[in-house]
Each structure stands twice: as C-alpha cells, then as structure tokens.
Design a protein around this motif. Sequence first.
Motif, PDB file in Angstrom:
ATOM      1  N   GLY A   1       0.731  -1.268  -0.149  1.00  0.00           N
ATOM      2  CA  GLY A   1       0.079   0.081  -0.067  1.00  0.00           C
ATOM      3  C   GLY A   1       0.966   1.181  -0.081  1.00  0.00           C
ATOM      4  N   VAL A   2       1.934   1.175  -0.684  1.00  0.00           N
ATOM      5  CA  VAL A   2       2.577   2.548  -0.771  1.00  0.00           C
ATOM      6  C   VAL A   2       2.287   3.295  -2.057  1.00  0.00           C
ATOM      7  CG1 VAL A   2       4.618   1.318  -2.039  1.00  0.00           C
ATOM      8  CG2 VAL A   2       5.434   3.286  -0.779  1.00  0.00           C
ATOM      9  N   ALA A   3       2.213   4.732  -1.752  1.00  0.00           N
ATOM     10  CA  ALA A   3       2.027   5.614  -2.739  1.00  0.00           C
ATOM     11  C   ALA A   3       3.429   6.302  -2.928  1.00  0.00           C
ATOM     12  CB  ALA A   3       0.981   6.475  -2.256  1.00  0.00           C
ATOM     13  N   VAL A   4       3.800   6.369  -4.203  1.00  0.00           N
ATOM     14  CA  VAL A   4       5.006   6.732  -4.704  1.00  0.00           C
ATOM     15  C   VAL A   4       4.812   8.185  -5.560  1.00  0.00           C
ATOM     16  CG1 VAL A   4       7.120   6.415  -6.128  1.00  0.00           C
ATOM     17  CG2 VAL A   4       6.062   4.704  -4.841  1.00  0.00           C
ATOM     18  N   ILE A   5       5.336   9.148  -5.034  1.00  0.00           N
ATOM     19  CA  ILE A   5       5.261  10.434  -5.796  1.00  0.00           C
ATOM     20  C   ILE A   5       6.683  10.937  -6.434  1.00  0.00           C
ATOM     21  CG2 ILE A   5       4.762  12.749  -5.564  1.00  0.00           C
ATOM     22  CD1 ILE A   5       3.224  11.967  -3.100  1.00  0.00           C
ATOM     23  N   GLY A   6       6.694  11.034  -7.701  1.00  0.00           N
ATOM     24  CA  GLY A   6       7.961  11.534  -8.383  1.00  0.00           C
ATOM     25  C   GLY A   6       8.229  12.833  -8.185  1.00  0.00           C
ATOM     26  N   ALA A   7       9.584  13.212  -8.410  1.00  0.00           N
ATOM     27  CA  ALA A   7      10.131  14.652  -8.487  1.00  0.00           C
ATOM     28  C   ALA A   7      11.325  14.634  -9.285  1.00  0.00           C
ATOM     29  CB  ALA A   7      10.205  15.440  -7.232  1.00  0.00           C
TER      30      ALA A   7
END
Length: 223
Positions: free
Chosen positions: A38-44
């Motif tokens: 259940g991990v939400a990965v946000i890219g930058a």
Amino acid sequence: MTGTGKAGTEPALTIIIADDHPLVRDALGQALRQTMNGVAVIGAGDLPEAQAALDAHDAVDLLILDLDMPGMDGFAGLAAVRASHPAVPVAMVSSTREPAVMRRAIEFGAAAFVPKSAPLETIASALQAVLDGEVWLPPEASGEPEAGMPGDFARRVAELTPQQFRVLALLAKGKLNKQIAHELSVGEATVKAHVTAILKKLGVRSRTQAAIAARHFAVGSEG
C-alpha cells in the motif's frame, strides 16, 4: 509528479522519490512497491519539485533525495529540506561511494545514505530501516569523522532558513550581492541582511569565511 497506490484505498505509506533520472525513479518505485504494501510513490525531477510535493502532502513518510540532481548544490538542498520539513525523514541516494560524503550526509540530517549501485534488495532494506526509525549507512562508510569540520557546524547550518541556504550557496560560487539579488529576484538590501544573518549564525566574520564554510556541505557536483 505522479503518485501510485492501490485503487480505492488509502495508501499505508507516502514516499517521495526525487531524482532527475526517470529510470532511477522507476527502479526505486518498483523496489518499494515489491517490498511494501500500500505504498504511494510520488516522483520529482529536481529539488523544487520535491519541495512542492512536500508542501502539497500533509503526511509524507519518507523523502528519497538524489544528492546530485539539479537544485541540490551539494548538501545545501538536504539542509534546506530538513529546515523546512524537519519531521520528514530523508534518505540520500547517490552514485558516489566516498565514505566522507556518506558520513557528512548523516551529519546534515539525513537518516540514510544509499549508493545507487547497491542491489535493489539492499536499497529496499535500507529504506525500510529508515521507516522503522533507524539510521542506515553502508559498511564502507565507517571510519573517522572528517578532519577540520567544527563539531557544531551541522547545528549552525541547520539554523539557516531556506532562503539563507540559497544565498550561502551563491556566495560559495563567488557571486556578488547584486548578482545574488538578481538571481533570487530580491532587493540588494535583502541580500545584505541575509549575509549578515548567515555570518552570525555560522560564527564567521567575512563572506570569504562563509564561502569556505559552505564547502563543508558542498560536494563539488554541478547537478
């Protein structure tokens, strides 16, 4: 910036991956999703994007920060993030394997320093250790602290505001007040006030000494 998680459910973890190489972001995201539920990965793709992602999300569990991406200015980027979001643990990633650089990352507030060349299993294990509240360094980072660095220097640097970090980074590049004012879109009087505050906080007497001090958190990378 994109986030991924299980549809229709709240993610158990929110993790920002800040790296200017999409393939690296994808590989790290894959490692996280394979080992964590259940991990939400946000890219930058650079430091400003990472800071915007931190500002946009109330609960970020971990920031994975590339030491060598645009906007970092060595450890100035790390220090700025730690000043603006002190509750978010930061795991540094980099292609360097220099023990002194790894230890310096911890001194400036990182919870881990993970070489990009490490196996994905090792990277995932290191990041899980940070999420568990631990500090993680590779075995080769052990050794004596870097000579010539004041014992309280990291504490002094941590007292700078994000804008003061930017001014200091430009001072270290030999920029004049007028040039700094133009680059930061502020008045020259504002820059002078920042410089005065920087000298006081770092315990130095001149711009030259401040620039030399800045090299303690710069690693000579151009981005």
